[in-house]
Design a protein around this motif. Sequence first.
Motif, PDB file in Angstrom:
ATOM      1  N   PRO A 133       0.977  32.183 -14.251  1.00  0.00           N
ATOM      2  CA  PRO A 133       0.229  32.643 -12.688  1.00  0.00           C
ATOM      3  C   PRO A 133      -1.187  32.370 -13.111  1.00  0.00           C
ATOM      4  CG  PRO A 133       2.163  33.623 -12.834  1.00  0.00           C
ATOM      5  CD  PRO A 133       1.941  32.988 -14.209  1.00  0.00           C
ATOM      6  N   ASP A 138      -2.340  30.654  -8.526  1.00  0.00           N
ATOM      7  CA  ASP A 138      -1.818  30.662  -7.521  1.00  0.00           C
ATOM      8  C   ASP A 138      -1.520  32.068  -6.744  1.00  0.00           C
ATOM      9  OD1 ASP A 138       0.155  29.291  -5.365  1.00  0.00           O
ATOM     10  OD2 ASP A 138       1.150  31.054  -6.007  1.00  0.00           O
ATOM     11  N   VAL A 139      -2.021  32.160  -5.682  1.00  0.00           N
ATOM     12  CA  VAL A 139      -2.253  33.804  -5.451  1.00  0.00           C
ATOM     13  C   VAL A 139      -0.682  34.521  -5.069  1.00  0.00           C
ATOM     14  CG1 VAL A 139      -2.616  35.416  -3.280  1.00  0.00           C
ATOM     15  CG2 VAL A 139      -4.359  33.565  -3.950  1.00  0.00           C
ATOM     16  N   ALA A 140      -0.020  33.870  -4.585  1.00  0.00           N
ATOM     17  CA  ALA A 140       1.520  34.398  -4.683  1.00  0.00           C
ATOM     18  C   ALA A 140       2.085  34.612  -6.016  1.00  0.00           C
ATOM     19  CB  ALA A 140       2.246  33.570  -3.446  1.00  0.00           C
ATOM     20  N   ALA A 141       2.086  33.554  -6.757  1.00  0.00           N
ATOM     21  CA  ALA A 141       2.476  33.849  -8.078  1.00  0.00           C
ATOM     22  C   ALA A 141       1.828  34.957  -8.881  1.00  0.00           C
ATOM     23  CB  ALA A 141       2.369  32.557  -8.834  1.00  0.00           C
ATOM     24  N   GLN A 143       0.333  37.470  -7.609  1.00  0.00           N
ATOM     25  CA  GLN A 143       0.766  38.857  -7.076  1.00  0.00           C
ATOM     26  C   GLN A 143       2.167  39.445  -7.496  1.00  0.00           C
ATOM     27  OE1 GLN A 143       0.087  37.853  -2.816  1.00  0.00           O
ATOM     28  NE2 GLN A 143      -1.623  38.855  -2.579  1.00  0.00           N
ATOM     29  N   ALA A 144       3.064  38.411  -7.574  1.00  0.00           N
ATOM     30  CA  ALA A 144       4.510  38.625  -7.987  1.00  0.00           C
ATOM     31  C   ALA A 144       4.404  39.198  -9.546  1.00  0.00           C
ATOM     32  CB  ALA A 144       5.314  37.434  -7.842  1.00  0.00           C
ATOM     33  N   LEU A 166      -7.010  37.074  -9.324  1.00  0.00           N
ATOM     34  CA  LEU A 166      -6.570  37.039  -8.033  1.00  0.00           C
ATOM     35  C   LEU A 166      -7.657  37.592  -7.077  1.00  0.00           C
ATOM     36  CD1 LEU A 166      -4.060  37.339  -6.237  1.00  0.00           C
ATOM     37  CD2 LEU A 166      -3.667  39.923  -6.880  1.00  0.00           C
ATOM     38  N   GLU A 169      -9.651  34.564  -6.474  1.00  0.00           N
ATOM     39  CA  GLU A 169      -9.104  33.468  -5.515  1.00  0.00           C
ATOM     40  C   GLU A 169      -8.753  34.254  -4.226  1.00  0.00           C
ATOM     41  OE1 GLU A 169      -8.307  30.401  -6.385  1.00  0.00           O
ATOM     42  OE2 GLU A 169      -9.249  31.033  -8.127  1.00  0.00           O
ATOM     43  N   GLN A 170      -8.611  35.288  -3.943  1.00  0.00           N
ATOM     44  CA  GLN A 170      -8.413  36.106  -2.744  1.00  0.00           C
ATOM     45  C   GLN A 170      -9.917  35.968  -1.987  1.00  0.00           C
ATOM     46  OE1 GLN A 170      -6.833  39.848  -3.674  1.00  0.00           O
ATOM     47  NE2 GLN A 170      -4.844  39.227  -2.833  1.00  0.00           N
TER      48      GLN A 170
END
Length: 223
Positions: A133, A138-141, A143-144, A166, A169-170
């Motif tokens: 990640p 990738d933001v979702a990846a 975060q997870a 993160l 990217e946010q």
Amino acid sequence: EVFRLDEVDLDDANDVLEHEEQRLAILTALASAVQSRSIQSLREAIKEAEDFGLEGDDLKRLQEAKEVLQAELRPAALACIKQAVESRNMDQLRAAIEEGKVAGLTDAELEPARKTLREEERKVKARDGLKEPLQSRDVAAMQAAIAEGEAAGLEAADLEAIKTALAEEQRKASARLLLSKAIRSRQVPDLQSALKEGEAADLDSSELYEARRTLAEEQSKAA
């Protein structure tokens, strides 16, 4: 008539005698080891007995030696479990668990080491799970991966880089949204503000092009 043994019968008799002598020697070694309670002597006698393959009532002697060995190993095994749990070193934990099994520790006595090992293994997996990640951003990846890392108990230092990525990217995503709204509104102050935020968020110049073009058009109209 003289009774004579042929060579085959004699060899068989010698084999039986040799086997019996070896069996008695092993039983003697087991008894001596049990009496001395020497861990090394017990281990050697038990291994020799297992390799030989005792049978019947002789197995009781072997079991007795194993029980004495476990009793002698037990205090040290418990101490190893405690030390390994405190160190949280995975190699030490695995070794302590195996030693505990040999010493006959119960599942309840082994559980602290097993639980700690599971926790440390989860940390390793969570730490490895940060790499992809972070590379893809990738933001979702991300975060997870952060959520799993925190649940696994990773240190703040382990998560610092991915949390920074993160946030970056946010911010970029937020800046893109501002640009999109500003382009639709065609308001000069909105465009200027969105472009400033886009540059601060380190967006690629290609992502700023449309807003800059729109701003130039609107400024030209006002001139």
